[in-house]
Design a protein around this motif. Structure first.
Motif, PDB file in Angstrom:
ATOM      1  N   TYR A  89       0.834  -1.202   0.000  1.00  0.00           N
ATOM      2  CA  TYR A  89       0.000   0.000   0.000  1.00  0.00           C
ATOM      3  C   TYR A  89       0.862   1.243   0.000  1.00  0.00           C
ATOM      4  O   TYR A  89       2.054   1.194   0.298  1.00  0.00           O
ATOM      5  N   SER A  90       0.247   2.381  -0.346  1.00  0.00           N
ATOM      6  CA  SER A  90       0.981   3.651  -0.317  1.00  0.00           C
ATOM      7  C   SER A  90       0.639   4.390   0.975  1.00  0.00           C
ATOM      8  O   SER A  90      -0.501   4.396   1.410  1.00  0.00           O
ATOM      9  N   SER A  91       1.655   5.003   1.576  1.00  0.00           N
ATOM     10  CA  SER A  91       1.491   5.645   2.877  1.00  0.00           C
ATOM     11  C   SER A  91       2.430   6.845   3.009  1.00  0.00           C
ATOM     12  O   SER A  91       3.469   6.900   2.355  1.00  0.00           O
ATOM     13  N   THR A  92       2.049   7.775   3.871  1.00  0.00           N
ATOM     14  CA  THR A  92       2.901   8.924   4.182  1.00  0.00           C
ATOM     15  C   THR A  92       3.686   8.710   5.477  1.00  0.00           C
ATOM     16  O   THR A  92       4.232   9.663   6.015  1.00  0.00           O
ATOM     17  N   LEU A  93       3.761   7.488   5.966  1.00  0.00           N
ATOM     18  CA  LEU A  93       4.370   7.213   7.276  1.00  0.00           C
ATOM     19  C   LEU A  93       5.767   7.807   7.419  1.00  0.00           C
ATOM     20  O   LEU A  93       6.075   8.416   8.440  1.00  0.00           O
ATOM     21  N   GLU A  94       6.631   7.653   6.441  1.00  0.00           N
ATOM     22  CA  GLU A  94       8.001   8.166   6.530  1.00  0.00           C
ATOM     23  C   GLU A  94       8.219   9.380   5.646  1.00  0.00           C
ATOM     24  O   GLU A  94       9.351   9.740   5.348  1.00  0.00           O
ATOM     25  N   SER A  95       7.140  10.021   5.246  1.00  0.00           N
ATOM     26  CA  SER A  95       7.235  11.158   4.331  1.00  0.00           C
ATOM     27  C   SER A  95       7.835  12.376   5.017  1.00  0.00           C
ATOM     28  O   SER A  95       7.452  12.741   6.110  1.00  0.00           O
ATOM     29  N   VAL A  96       8.786  12.993   4.345  1.00  0.00           N
ATOM     30  CA  VAL A  96       9.357  14.238   4.857  1.00  0.00           C
ATOM     31  C   VAL A  96       8.671  15.444   4.222  1.00  0.00           C
ATOM     32  O   VAL A  96       8.854  16.561   4.654  1.00  0.00           O
ATOM     33  N   ILE A  97       7.885  15.191   3.169  1.00  0.00           N
ATOM     34  CA  ILE A  97       7.162  16.268   2.492  1.00  0.00           C
ATOM     35  C   ILE A  97       5.675  15.981   2.571  1.00  0.00           C
ATOM     36  O   ILE A  97       5.100  15.365   1.670  1.00  0.00           O
ATOM     37  N   GLY A  98       5.050  16.319   3.653  1.00  0.00           N
ATOM     38  CA  GLY A  98       3.603  16.245   3.825  1.00  0.00           C
ATOM     39  C   GLY A  98       2.910  15.040   3.241  1.00  0.00           C
ATOM     40  O   GLY A  98       2.892  13.993   3.829  1.00  0.00           O
ATOM     41  N   ARG A  99       2.353  15.180   2.057  1.00  0.00           N
ATOM     42  CA  ARG A  99       1.531  14.129   1.470  1.00  0.00           C
ATOM     43  C   ARG A  99       2.266  13.346   0.370  1.00  0.00           C
ATOM     44  O   ARG A  99       1.675  12.924  -0.607  1.00  0.00           O
ATOM     45  N   MET A 100       3.545  13.114   0.536  1.00  0.00           N
ATOM     46  CA  MET A 100       4.326  12.318  -0.414  1.00  0.00           C
ATOM     47  C   MET A 100       4.182  10.843  -0.030  1.00  0.00           C
ATOM     48  O   MET A 100       4.551  10.443   1.073  1.00  0.00           O
ATOM     49  N   PHE A 101       3.641  10.037  -0.933  1.00  0.00           N
ATOM     50  CA  PHE A 101       3.385   8.634  -0.642  1.00  0.00           C
ATOM     51  C   PHE A 101       4.549   7.755  -1.075  1.00  0.00           C
ATOM     52  O   PHE A 101       5.182   8.010  -2.091  1.00  0.00           O
ATOM     53  N   GLU A 102       4.800   6.716  -0.277  1.00  0.00           N
ATOM     54  CA  GLU A 102       5.785   5.697  -0.607  1.00  0.00           C
ATOM     55  C   GLU A 102       5.126   4.342  -0.411  1.00  0.00           C
ATOM     56  O   GLU A 102       4.198   4.198   0.383  1.00  0.00           O
ATOM     57  N   LEU A 103       5.593   3.340  -1.136  1.00  0.00           N
ATOM     58  CA  LEU A 103       5.021   2.003  -1.032  1.00  0.00           C
ATOM     59  C   LEU A 103       5.583   1.279   0.182  1.00  0.00           C
ATOM     60  O   LEU A 103       6.786   1.288   0.424  1.00  0.00           O
ATOM     61  N   ARG A 104       4.680   0.626   0.917  1.00  0.00           N
ATOM     62  CA  ARG A 104       5.028  -0.132   2.115  1.00  0.00           C
ATOM     63  C   ARG A 104       4.404  -1.518   2.009  1.00  0.00           C
ATOM     64  O   ARG A 104       3.467  -1.727   1.253  1.00  0.00           O
ATOM     65  N   SER A 105       4.912  -2.449   2.800  1.00  0.00           N
ATOM     66  CA  SER A 105       4.399  -3.814   2.833  1.00  0.00           C
ATOM     67  C   SER A 105       4.147  -4.213   4.278  1.00  0.00           C
ATOM     68  O   SER A 105       4.942  -3.902   5.164  1.00  0.00           O
ATOM     69  N   VAL A 106       3.016  -4.898   4.513  1.00  0.00           N
ATOM     70  CA  VAL A 106       2.702  -5.405   5.843  1.00  0.00           C
ATOM     71  C   VAL A 106       2.147  -6.810   5.693  1.00  0.00           C
ATOM     72  O   VAL A 106       1.431  -7.111   4.730  1.00  0.00           O
ATOM     73  N   ASP A 107       2.496  -7.687   6.615  1.00  0.00           N
ATOM     74  CA  ASP A 107       1.972  -9.046   6.607  1.00  0.00           C
ATOM     75  C   ASP A 107       0.475  -9.005   6.880  1.00  0.00           C
ATOM     76  O   ASP A 107       0.020  -8.223   7.711  1.00  0.00           O
ATOM     77  N   SER A 108      -0.294  -9.835   6.212  1.00  0.00           N
ATOM     78  CA  SER A 108      -1.747  -9.834   6.392  1.00  0.00           C
ATOM     79  C   SER A 108      -2.167 -10.290   7.784  1.00  0.00           C
ATOM     80  O   SER A 108      -3.315 -10.105   8.180  1.00  0.00           O
ATOM     81  N   LYS A 109      -1.237 -10.827   8.561  1.00  0.00           N
ATOM     82  CA  LYS A 109      -1.531 -11.182   9.953  1.00  0.00           C
ATOM     83  C   LYS A 109      -1.289 -10.006  10.897  1.00  0.00           C
ATOM     84  O   LYS A 109      -1.580 -10.071  12.074  1.00  0.00           O
ATOM     85  N   GLY A 110      -0.688  -8.929  10.373  1.00  0.00           N
ATOM     86  CA  GLY A 110      -0.389  -7.754  11.183  1.00  0.00           C
ATOM     87  C   GLY A 110       1.096  -7.647  11.465  1.00  0.00           C
ATOM     88  O   GLY A 110       1.902  -8.401  10.937  1.00  0.00           O
ATOM     89  N   GLY A 111       1.455  -6.677  12.298  1.00  0.00           N
ATOM     90  CA  GLY A 111       2.855  -6.442  12.628  1.00  0.00           C
ATOM     91  C   GLY A 111       3.344  -5.152  12.021  1.00  0.00           C
ATOM     92  O   GLY A 111       2.575  -4.367  11.465  1.00  0.00           O
ATOM     93  N   SER A 112       4.638  -4.926  12.116  1.00  0.00           N
ATOM     94  CA  SER A 112       5.238  -3.703  11.593  1.00  0.00           C
ATOM     95  C   SER A 112       5.327  -3.759  10.078  1.00  0.00           C
ATOM     96  O   SER A 112       5.606  -4.809   9.503  1.00  0.00           O
ATOM     97  N   SER A 113       5.104  -2.614   9.457  1.00  0.00           N
ATOM     98  CA  SER A 113       5.243  -2.535   8.009  1.00  0.00           C
ATOM     99  C   SER A 113       6.678  -2.169   7.664  1.00  0.00           C
ATOM    100  O   SER A 113       7.431  -1.699   8.516  1.00  0.00           O
ATOM    101  N   LYS A 114       7.049  -2.392   6.398  1.00  0.00           N
ATOM    102  CA  LYS A 114       8.383  -1.987   5.965  1.00  0.00           C
ATOM    103  C   LYS A 114       8.277  -1.187   4.678  1.00  0.00           C
ATOM    104  O   LYS A 114       7.413  -1.441   3.828  1.00  0.00           O
ATOM    105  N   ASN A 115       9.171  -0.230   4.535  1.00  0.00           N
ATOM    106  CA  ASN A 115       9.237   0.591   3.341  1.00  0.00           C
ATOM    107  C   ASN A 115       9.878  -0.234   2.232  1.00  0.00           C
ATOM    108  O   ASN A 115      10.902  -0.880   2.439  1.00  0.00           O
TER     109      ASN A 115
END
Length: 194
Positions: free
Chosen positions: A78-104
């Protein structure tokens, strides 16, 4: 979220959320549907069994999630602004469908992705299509391709307009574009021809 079967057009409601629900996408085996929900105010990823049941929250990021781009194996991309340094800049992240921490996924600013065999296509500047208005400037959407998944990307095709939502199926890459005046679905080979 509502579902229908090919042989029965009566719709079945799956979600009854108070918050907005968007971007549903089936798991590869068809048993689950991932979606973006705003149940607690922020956009987060949820999954629900495709035949109905309780939704399960997968992410707890508090960032803006733009869209669910793909479901690869057990991972929701999915695309997210979690690590964005410029407001609404999206980057692709991955998360296991069971949950847990996502990774860039380290593709830089991007909103869409599609895999095929060893290759990958990503969509840059491919956010909200409602804002296109035949824009042709420097932040118009573009699609980049890497034939061998070695982070060696090049522009797939050059068109005077916005490109979005790449989907690689067999030997063709399908995408949305408004280069002919209105948005439509197009496709080309991985070399940008045909």
């Amino acid at each position: 979220i509502w579902t229908i079967k090919k042989d029965d057009i009566s719709a079945k409601r799956l979600t009854t959320n108070y918050g907005e629900v968007s971007c549903p996408i089936y798991s590869p085996n068809g048993k689950f549907i991932a979606y973006i929900g705003k149940e607690d105010g922020n956009t987060e990823i949820y999954i629900i069994p495709s035949d109905g049941g309780l939704s399960k929250r997968i992410t707890y990021e508090g960032a803006i999630i733009g869209n669910i781009a793909s479901w690869e194996g057990n991972n929701i991309i999915y695309s997210s602004t979690l690590e964005s340094v410029i407001g609404r800049m999206f980057e692709l992240r991955s998360v296991d469908s069971k949950g847990g921490s996502s990774k860039n996924l380290s593709f830089g600013a991007s909103n869409h992705i599609s895999y095929n065999n060893n290759g990958v296509v990503i969509g840059k500047n491919t956010g909200d299509l409602a804002r296109w208005k035949r824009y042709k400037g420097g932040t118009a959407g573009k699609i980049l391709i890497d034939y061998q998944s070695k982070n060696n990307f090049k522009e797939l095709i050059k068109l005077k307009g916005n490109l979005s939502c790449p989907l690689w199926i067999d030997n063709r890459i399908y995408f949305l574009s408004d280069h002919e005046g209105i948005s439509n679905i197009y496709s080309c080979l991985k070399n940008g021809k045909s």
